[in-house]
Design an enzyme around this catalytic site. Structure first.
Site, mmCIF file in Angstrom:
data_model
loop_
_atom_site.group_PDB
_atom_site.id
_atom_site.type_symbol
_atom_site.label_atom_id
_atom_site.label_comp_id
_atom_site.label_asym_id
_atom_site.label_seq_id
_atom_site.Cartn_x
_atom_site.Cartn_y
_atom_site.Cartn_z
ATOM 1 N N GLU A 141 41.137 8.120 20.633
ATOM 2 C CA GLU A 141 41.264 8.894 19.402
ATOM 3 C C GLU A 141 40.478 8.323 18.219
ATOM 4 O OE1 GLU A 141 45.384 9.597 18.493
ATOM 5 O OE2 GLU A 141 45.701 10.760 20.305
ATOM 6 N N ASN A 172 43.978 14.099 24.349
ATOM 7 C CA ASN A 172 45.320 13.796 23.861
ATOM 8 C C ASN A 172 45.754 14.995 23.045
ATOM 9 O OD1 ASN A 172 44.742 11.319 24.953
ATOM 10 N ND2 ASN A 172 44.897 10.174 23.040
ATOM 11 N N ARG A 227 47.804 4.745 32.589
ATOM 12 C CA ARG A 227 46.848 4.506 31.509
ATOM 13 C C ARG A 227 47.452 3.484 30.556
ATOM 14 N NH1 ARG A 227 45.741 7.637 26.049
ATOM 15 N NH2 ARG A 227 43.963 6.382 25.430
ATOM 16 N N TYR A 267 48.862 17.119 21.143
ATOM 17 C CA TYR A 267 50.232 17.173 20.626
ATOM 18 C C TYR A 267 50.556 18.515 19.965
ATOM 19 C CZ TYR A 267 50.616 12.291 21.812
ATOM 20 O OH TYR A 267 50.661 11.123 22.537
ATOM 21 N N GLU A 290 47.097 12.029 27.025
ATOM 22 C CA GLU A 290 48.367 11.887 26.302
ATOM 23 C C GLU A 290 48.921 13.279 26.037
ATOM 24 O OE1 GLU A 290 48.517 9.619 22.620
ATOM 25 O OE2 GLU A 290 47.208 8.074 23.463
ATOM 26 N N HIS A 305 42.220 0.725 21.867
ATOM 27 C CA HIS A 305 43.304 1.570 21.349
ATOM 28 C C HIS A 305 43.782 0.943 20.037
ATOM 29 C CE1 HIS A 305 46.459 4.725 22.709
ATOM 30 N NE2 HIS A 305 46.725 4.447 21.453
HETATM 31 C C1 FCB Z 1 48.601 9.153 19.547
HETATM 32 C C2 FCB Z 1 48.289 7.707 19.862
HETATM 33 C C3 FCB Z 1 49.361 7.013 20.647
HETATM 34 C C4 FCB Z 1 50.750 7.417 20.206
HETATM 35 C C5 FCB Z 1 50.880 8.912 20.108
HETATM 36 C C6 FCB Z 1 52.249 9.392 19.694
HETATM 37 O O1 FCB Z 1 47.867 9.566 18.445
HETATM 38 O O2 FCB Z 1 47.086 7.625 20.600
HETATM 39 O O3 FCB Z 1 49.134 5.637 20.561
HETATM 40 O O4 FCB Z 1 51.081 6.775 19.043
HETATM 41 O O5 FCB Z 1 49.935 9.424 19.225
#
Ligand code: FCB
Length: 447
Positions: free
Chosen positions: A167, A293, A78, A295, A354, A122
């Site tokens: 995002e 994505n 990607r 985290y 992500e 992006h």
């Molecule tokens: C996300 C972004 C990516 C990167 C990660 C750590 O929010 O999409 O570009 O910076 O965080």
């Protein structure tokens, strides 16, 4: 070797990057300036005054980077296409040299047996469009569709699936509400027309891609929102935050309507941005995949001061990444099962586009990253066992890169360490771990 991640046999393994974070070569071959070039030039905007002007120099070193991908055994890669390389002023005249770069990249990936998965936006909007209002201007959605048509016509014969936006929540809130990312606007909730116009751009682009027989995904940053206590006030604050971070970007696409934003003081027509028929354009019943994505989860309490209708509070007693993000892998299972329960049949198959963790140290041993990835893949496998249709996992990131406002050195997300002085790439321990994991999954799947 790790053999415990019980994921579907045809599960796809990948890694992710983004154009401004790795390419460099910002003034080469006719690329126009982007909002990130302008933002980086603002004193104090980016840690240590860093910029993406060189970053990983991937624009020149992509063959070496594809070798690294091959070494991992990736199914897919990607990356994002820099709109200002293709259309230096956002629309109108196409820059053939810019388009040719992605042509070479796609061919080299295919040659290496890796499926390209491009993201169209992006965050590196052509500055010329920002000068006209950027995503606050409805016309940007139509320029995005024009740009989508140009690249799809050129690459669509070799690229089967496309991600429209990355995002839109983060871009809207950091870029237009808080001003910590480009374009650096500080409009608070009045930033939300930028969200609507991105979603409109997604809808228009999705139709164009579908008309060409191509698959479409949208990558959202989603977070399970947990109230800090059992109180009704904390529950209301959590619901308000969930509407802003998650539902605002998924409900219109999957259900064709916006969530109730009244707790945020945002009118139904998002300050006049929503016009009749827009939700029909944004609603994408044939969306081929939801890119997720992930985290961390978010804990929310009732506000202690007037202003925002929620307070974001910490999650103590769990490990935190170098970025200070709480590590709560179970939250990924909860998020996925929750999406399935909320959207039911309207939820397309999910691909993790992500997931990863930063380390601050320069070092090659990166056990915290291995632990993070392993725990999240376990969480993903648990969601799959509960019946959520998960198709793939693209870790963030292949390389250490330009981490937006954090600059180049402080947050290193790569499976591969990059020395930004010499451009030397050094695979970390997590690189070997991920390679072996992919190989073990393939072996098991072939049985
Ligand atoms: C996300 C972004 C990516 C990167 C990660 C750590 O929010 O999409 O570009 O910076 O965080």
């Amino acid at each position: 070797m790790p053999d415990r991640f019980d994921l579907p046999v045809d599960f796809r393994w990948g890694a992710a990057t983004a154009a401004y974070q790795i390419e460099g070569a910002v003034e080469e071959d006719g690329r126009g300036p982007s909002v990130w070039d302008a933002f980086c030039a603002r004193p104090g905007a980016v840690r240590d005054g860093h910029t993406g002007a060189v970053a990983c120099d991937h624009y020149h070193r992509y063959p070496e980077d594809i070798e690294l991908m091959k070494g991992l055994g990736l199914d897919g890669y990607r990356f994002s296409i820099a709109w200002p390389r293709v259309l230096p002023t956002g629309g109108g005249a196409v820059n053939p040299a810019g388009l040719a770069f992605y042509d070479r990249l796609v061919d080299a990936l295919l040659e290496a047996g890796i499926t390209p998965l491009p993201t169209l936006f992006h965050w590196d909007l052509p500055q010329a469009l920002e000068d006209e209002g950027g995503w606050l201007d409805r016309d940007t959605a139509y320029r995005f569709a024009e740009y989508t048509g140009v690249v799809a016509d050129r690459l669509g014969d070799r690229v089967p699936a496309w991600i429209t936006l990355n995002e839109p929540f983060v871009h809207t809130v950091f870029g237009y509400a808080l001003g910590t990312h480009a374009p650096g606007r500080t409009l608070m909730f009045e930033a939300l027309p930028a969200a609507h116009h991105q979603l409109l751009g997604h809808g228009l682009a999705a139709s164009l891609l579908h008309e060409r027989g191509l698959e479409v995904m949208l990558s959202n940053n989603l977070t399970p929102v947990e109230p800090a206590s059992g109180s009704a006030e904390d529950a209301a604050a959590a619901a308000a935050y969930d509407a802003l971070h998650n539902r605002l970007f998924t409900d219109p696409v999957l259900l064709g309507r916006y969530p109730d934003l009244s707790a945020l003081g945002v009118p139904d027509d998002i300050f006049g941005a929503v016009r009749p028929g827009d939700l029909d354009l944004i609603h994408t019943p044939g969306l081929d995949g939801l890119g997720l994505n992930f985290y961390n989860p978010t804990r929310v309490a009732a506000p202690t001061e007037p202003g925002l209708p929620f307070d974001l509070v910490g999650i103590p007693d769990v490990p935190h990444t170098a970025f200070g993000w709480p590590v709560v892998p179970d939250a990924l299972t909860r998020l996925l099962v929750g999406l399935r329960d909320t959207y039911g049949k309207a939820l397309p198959p999910v691909t993790i586009t992500e997931n990863g963790c930063s380390v601050t140290e320069e070092t090659v041993p990166d056990q915290p990253r291995i632990d993070y990835l392993a725990a999240h893949l376990d969480a993903l496998a648990r969601a799959a066992a509960e019946g959520v249709d998960v198709r793939g996992y693209y870790t963030w990131s292949l390389l250490d890169n330009f981490e937006w406002a954090e600059g180049l050195f402080s947050q290193r997300f790569g499976l591969v360490h990059v020395d930004f002085e010499t451009q030397k790439r050094t695979p970390r321990a997590s690189y070997a771990w991920y390679r072996d994991l992919i190989a073990a999954h393939r072996k098991r799947s072939a049985r």
